[in-house]
Design a protein around this motif. Structure first.
Motif, short mmCIF file in Angstrom:
data_model
loop_
_atom_site.label_atom_id
_atom_site.label_comp_id
_atom_site.label_asym_id
_atom_site.label_seq_id
_atom_site.Cartn_x
_atom_site.Cartn_y
_atom_site.Cartn_z
N GLY A 1 121.47 15.65 66.84
CA GLY A 1 121.37 14.18 66.71
C GLY A 1 120.74 13.79 65.38
N LYS A 2 119.70 14.52 64.96
CA LYS A 2 119.04 14.19 63.69
C LYS A 2 119.96 14.47 62.50
N VAL A 3 120.68 15.61 62.56
CA VAL A 3 121.62 15.93 61.47
C VAL A 3 122.69 14.85 61.37
N ALA A 4 123.23 14.44 62.52
CA ALA A 4 124.29 13.43 62.51
C ALA A 4 123.76 12.08 62.03
N ALA A 5 122.54 11.74 62.42
CA ALA A 5 121.95 10.48 61.93
C ALA A 5 121.75 10.55 60.42
N GLU A 6 121.33 11.71 59.91
CA GLU A 6 121.20 11.86 58.45
C GLU A 6 122.56 11.69 57.76
N ALA A 7 123.62 12.21 58.40
CA ALA A 7 124.95 12.06 57.82
C ALA A 7 125.33 10.58 57.74
N LEU A 8 124.96 9.82 58.76
CA LEU A 8 125.22 8.36 58.73
C LEU A 8 124.46 7.71 57.58
N LEU A 9 123.21 8.10 57.39
CA LEU A 9 122.43 7.52 56.27
C LEU A 9 123.16 7.79 54.95
N ASP B 1 126.20 5.81 50.35
CA ASP B 1 127.33 5.88 49.42
C ASP B 1 128.22 4.65 49.53
N ARG B 2 128.49 4.24 50.76
CA ARG B 2 129.48 3.19 50.96
C ARG B 2 128.94 1.81 50.59
N TYR B 3 127.66 1.59 50.88
CA TYR B 3 127.10 0.24 50.69
C TYR B 3 125.98 0.20 49.66
N ASP B 4 125.76 1.34 48.97
CA ASP B 4 124.74 1.38 47.92
C ASP B 4 123.34 1.09 48.46
N LEU B 5 123.06 1.62 49.66
CA LEU B 5 121.72 1.47 50.25
C LEU B 5 120.82 2.61 49.79
N ASP B 6 119.51 2.44 49.96
CA ASP B 6 118.57 3.54 49.83
C ASP B 6 118.18 3.98 51.23
N ALA B 7 118.28 5.27 51.50
CA ALA B 7 118.01 5.77 52.85
C ALA B 7 117.31 7.12 52.73
N ARG C 1 101.13 7.87 54.40
CA ARG C 1 101.43 8.03 52.95
C ARG C 1 102.93 8.32 52.74
N MET C 2 103.46 9.19 53.60
CA MET C 2 104.88 9.58 53.48
C MET C 2 105.80 8.37 53.68
N ILE C 3 105.52 7.61 54.75
CA ILE C 3 106.40 6.46 55.04
C ILE C 3 106.31 5.44 53.91
N GLU C 4 105.11 5.18 53.42
CA GLU C 4 104.99 4.18 52.35
C GLU C 4 105.70 4.64 51.07
N ALA C 5 105.55 5.94 50.76
CA ALA C 5 106.25 6.46 49.56
C ALA C 5 107.75 6.32 49.72
N ALA C 6 108.27 6.66 50.91
CA ALA C 6 109.72 6.60 51.13
C ALA C 6 110.22 5.15 51.10
N LEU C 7 109.36 4.22 51.50
CA LEU C 7 109.73 2.80 51.48
C LEU C 7 109.77 2.23 50.08
N THR C 8 108.91 2.74 49.20
CA THR C 8 108.71 2.08 47.90
C THR C 8 109.23 2.89 46.71
N ALA C 9 109.71 4.12 46.93
CA ALA C 9 110.23 4.93 45.82
C ALA C 9 111.37 4.17 45.13
N THR C 10 111.45 4.33 43.81
CA THR C 10 112.49 3.61 43.07
C THR C 10 113.85 4.28 43.26
N ALA C 11 114.80 3.52 43.77
CA ALA C 11 116.21 3.91 43.86
C ALA C 11 116.45 5.36 44.29
N PRO C 12 115.97 5.76 45.48
CA PRO C 12 116.22 7.16 45.89
C PRO C 12 117.66 7.44 46.31
N GLY C 13 118.46 6.38 46.58
CA GLY C 13 119.78 6.64 47.18
C GLY C 13 119.56 7.30 48.53
N PHE C 14 120.42 8.27 48.88
CA PHE C 14 120.15 9.07 50.08
C PHE C 14 119.30 10.26 49.66
#
Ligand code: 15L
Length: 265
Positions: free
Chosen positions: A137-145, A150-156, A185-198
């Protein structure tokens, strides 16, 4: 930043909510359970697998990012695992696209690569190697991210969390522990990192005996401060320690763990 936190009443969610509030963020809570005592912000009591309820929550107020922590944290049947991890993630990503929300931080798990034999440090280029339907389930959810990035230019950012606990209590935890403070710390970094893409990072503390590479997290600004080694002398050895060290997923990779699920089919 105004952030929607799913699973905000859960064990990780409550710690992350308080941590983000302490750091000056605004948290909108979403959970199947009511808000914990003392939470004073906006709260949506809803199931993330219900796409309409998720859309309603997004329509109620604008948010700038989503921290998706909701999900059953243990092994379950394949259909239940896919609902809990993949259907929920899809509902949130669709709502993000509809409301132009550009950042998701996802609570993935070390069990996405849990069947990897314990040898070298596991990095973000490791092939998916789930140890359970939970890991699938986690692997498949990562694939969705990755697809939506890629499709919508989101950061995930998928955070493959180790053992999120107040303190380590087994030998495996000396390698897999993520302290509460480092989790925030991890969640905040992942929320605020500049343009990580996936991107994928490993959610562990700066453990002396780490099994996963912290470099992908550090590249996004995650600098863990704690080390499970501080507890090493107090942790008793157990007969199952060697078996739990055979694969990075520990007990999830052992037959006695997944056998009951097979027997139920
Ligand atoms: C996880 O992903 C689980 O949700 C949690 O129950 C623990 O098993 C943890 O991993 C771990 O590997 O210690």
């Amino acid at each position: 930043m105004r952030v929607l936190v799913t699973g905000a009443a859960g064990s990780i969610g409550q710690v992350v909510t308080l941590g983000l509030l302490d750091r000056g963020h605004e948290v909108i809570g979403l959970d199947r359970m009511p808000a914990p005592d003392g939470f004073e912000g906006v709260w949506h009591t809803a199931d993330c697998a219900d796409a309409d309820a998720v859309l309603d929550a997004f329509a109620a107020q604008p948010v700038e990012g989503v921290v998706h922590l909701a999900g059953h944290p243990e092994e379950a049947s394949l259909p239940d695992s896919l609902t809990s991890h993949v259907v929920t993630t899809a509902a949130l990503l669709d709502a993000m696209v509809a409301h132009q929300v550009r950042r998701m931080v996802y609570a993935s798990s070390n069990h996405a690569v849990g069947r990897t034999p314990r040898r070298d440090l596991v990095s973000d280029d490791a092939l998916p190697r789930p140890d359970t339907f939970y890991g699938v389930g986690k692997v498949a959810a990562e694939a969705l991210l990755a697809l939506y990035a890629d499709r919508y230019d989101l950061d995930a950012v998928a955070c493959r969390i180790g053992s999120f606990l107040p303190e380590p209590s087994t030998t495996r935890h000396l390698s897999t522990w993520l302290s509460h403070d480092d989790g925030v710390r991890m969640i905040e970094a992942a929320l605020t990192a500049t343009a990580p893409g996936f991107a994928v990072l490993y959610g562990i503390s700066a453990n002396t005996r780490a099994w996963w590479d912290l470099a992908p997290g550090r590249a996004l600004g995650y600098e863990p401060q704690d080390d499970a080694e501080r507890w090493a002398a107090r942790i008793p050895s157990r007969p199952e320690d060697d078996a739990e060290a055979a694969h990075v997923g520990g007990p999830f990779a052992l037959e006695q763990f997944y056998r009951p699920a097979l027997d139920r089919r």
